[in-house]
Design a protein around this motif. Structure first.
Motif, short mmCIF file in Angstrom:
data_model
loop_
_atom_site.label_atom_id
_atom_site.label_comp_id
_atom_site.label_asym_id
_atom_site.label_seq_id
_atom_site.Cartn_x
_atom_site.Cartn_y
_atom_site.Cartn_z
N SER A 55 32.96 38.40 25.24
CA SER A 55 31.90 37.82 24.42
C SER A 55 32.46 36.83 23.40
CB SER A 55 31.14 38.93 23.68
OG SER A 55 32.04 39.69 22.88
N ASN A 56 33.79 36.64 23.43
CA ASN A 56 34.44 35.73 22.49
C ASN A 56 34.66 34.36 23.15
OD1 ASN A 56 36.00 34.38 20.64
ND2 ASN A 56 37.69 35.84 20.64
N PRO A 57 33.90 33.35 22.80
CA PRO A 57 34.04 32.04 23.44
C PRO A 57 35.34 31.33 23.10
CG PRO A 57 32.51 31.90 21.59
CD PRO A 57 32.84 33.35 21.76
N ALA A 58 36.05 31.79 22.08
CA ALA A 58 37.29 31.14 21.66
C ALA A 58 38.51 31.62 22.44
CB ALA A 58 37.52 31.37 20.16
N ARG A 59 38.35 32.66 23.26
CA ARG A 59 39.47 33.19 24.03
C ARG A 59 39.97 32.19 25.07
NH1 ARG A 59 39.44 39.25 26.25
NH2 ARG A 59 40.10 37.98 28.02
N LYS A 60 41.27 32.22 25.33
CA LYS A 60 41.84 31.36 26.37
C LYS A 60 41.41 31.82 27.75
CE LYS A 60 45.97 29.94 23.82
NZ LYS A 60 47.45 29.92 23.78
N THR A 61 41.26 33.14 27.94
CA THR A 61 40.79 33.69 29.21
C THR A 61 39.42 34.33 28.99
OG1 THR A 61 41.99 35.74 28.77
CG2 THR A 61 43.09 34.10 30.14
N ALA A 62 38.49 34.01 29.87
CA ALA A 62 37.11 34.48 29.69
C ALA A 62 36.89 35.88 30.24
CB ALA A 62 36.14 33.51 30.36
N TYR A 63 37.83 36.36 31.07
CA TYR A 63 37.63 37.64 31.73
C TYR A 63 38.84 38.56 31.56
CZ TYR A 63 33.91 35.22 34.33
OH TYR A 63 32.79 34.50 34.68
N ASP A 64 38.56 39.88 31.59
CA ASP A 64 39.59 40.92 31.65
C ASP A 64 39.49 41.61 32.99
OD1 ASP A 64 40.68 40.76 28.98
OD2 ASP A 64 38.81 41.63 28.27
N LEU A 65 40.62 41.73 33.71
CA LEU A 65 40.64 42.46 34.97
C LEU A 65 40.80 43.95 34.65
CD1 LEU A 65 42.74 41.41 38.10
CD2 LEU A 65 42.10 43.76 37.61
N ILE A 66 39.83 44.76 35.09
CA ILE A 66 39.82 46.17 34.67
C ILE A 66 39.81 47.16 35.82
CG2 ILE A 66 38.74 45.73 32.44
CD1 ILE A 66 36.06 46.56 33.75
N CYS A 67 39.42 46.73 37.03
CA CYS A 67 39.21 47.69 38.11
C CYS A 67 39.53 47.05 39.46
CB CYS A 67 37.77 48.18 38.08
SG CYS A 67 37.40 49.56 39.17
N VAL A 68 40.09 47.85 40.37
CA VAL A 68 40.50 47.38 41.69
C VAL A 68 39.91 48.30 42.75
CG1 VAL A 68 42.48 47.05 43.22
CG2 VAL A 68 42.65 46.39 40.82
N ASN A 69 39.46 47.72 43.84
CA ASN A 69 39.01 48.51 44.99
C ASN A 69 40.17 48.57 45.98
OD1 ASN A 69 37.64 49.85 46.97
ND2 ASN A 69 36.03 48.31 47.23
N LYS A 70 40.98 49.62 45.86
CA LYS A 70 42.18 49.74 46.69
C LYS A 70 41.81 50.17 48.11
CE LYS A 70 46.64 52.16 46.98
NZ LYS A 70 47.49 53.22 46.40
N LYS A 71 42.35 49.47 49.08
CA LYS A 71 42.05 49.77 50.49
C LYS A 71 42.45 51.20 50.81
CE LYS A 71 42.87 48.06 55.18
NZ LYS A 71 43.58 47.05 56.01
N GLY A 72 41.51 51.95 51.39
CA GLY A 72 41.76 53.32 51.78
C GLY A 72 41.67 54.33 50.65
#
Length: 232
Positions: A55-72
């Motif tokens: 929600s911070n427009p001043a950030r260099k990155t707009a997204y945080d990677l938080i979750c992965v769908n691991k195969k299997g």
């Protein structure tokens, strides 16, 4: 523990510990990775990932990677900050101790700082929380890289026991469906040996899995802990 503004993407690559490239809605975005561990078995090119938009427009990155769908395997939360928050909620909700307790995060004791301090009329206890994202053959393991800090925390918990406090290591396994937890002997034998010493000294070694969804993670069920280095 809930997130807001979740977006789906496809992992491309990870130039360094802190950022990754992810395809989101047809565009390649540079995103922040909320876990500085190796996570090589999770961050595989083409893997479905979930991100929280800042929600911070001043950030260099707009997204945080938080979750992965691991195969299997299914969904694995890889946010290294979330286990402490989930543990705080879980302990406050009365899932660990039968009596009503007061819970203080980030409590300093001597030269140490523990994730949680719990007190009541019956007990005074320190809890160190470790998030676990490494899994293979339905076995969860920690750490995924050598951790001198982790060894230090275990020795500090032993010292707390000697000073009359209760001490707990809470392993928050950020996924469902594992058969057991083991130290990662191959990666860091000293951590496993110190974990054995802590158990013998009276430190409570607990492991719990988590219900993981793209927008939330909740500590759920106990997982067997095996500390034998020659377990078959």
């Amino acid at each position: 523990m809930k997130y807001e503004h979740i977006t789906e993407g496809r992992f491309i690559d990870r130039p360094n510990r802190f950022i990754a490239h992810v395809e989101i809605n047809g565009q390649v975005e540079t995103v922040h990775v909320k876990n500085t561990g190796r996570c090589r078995e999770l961050l595989v090119p083409g893997t479905q990932v979930f991100l929280e938009k800042s929600s911070n427009p001043a950030r260099k990155t707009a997204y945080d990677l938080i979750c992965v769908n691991k195969k299997g395997r299914g969904l694995i939360n890889m946010d290294s900050q979330i286990p402490n928050k989930a543990a705080l909620e879980w302990v406050k909700a009365g899932h660990l101790f039968p009596e009503k307790v007061q819970v203080t995060p980030e409590k300093t004791y001597g030269n140490s700082r523990f994730d949680l301090y719990v007190c009541s009329e019956k007990r005074k206890a320190f809890i160190e929380v470790k998030g676990v994202t490494l899994e293979s053959d339905n076995i969860a393991r920690f750490p995924d890289a050598p951790t001198e800090r982790g060894v230090k925390h275990l020795k500090e918990l032993i010292h707390c026991m000697q000073e009359g406090y209760e001490a707990y290591l809470l392993l928050v396994i950020q996924m469902k469906g594992v058969d057991r937890f083991e130290p990662n002997w191959e990666t860091h034998r000293e951590f496993g040996e110190t974990l054995q010493e802590a158990k013998k000294a009276g430190v409570h070694i607990l492991a719990y899995d988590c219900l993981v969804e793209p927008d939330r993670m909740e500590i759920q069920d106990p997982v067997p802990v095996c500390l034998a280095s020659d377990w078959k």
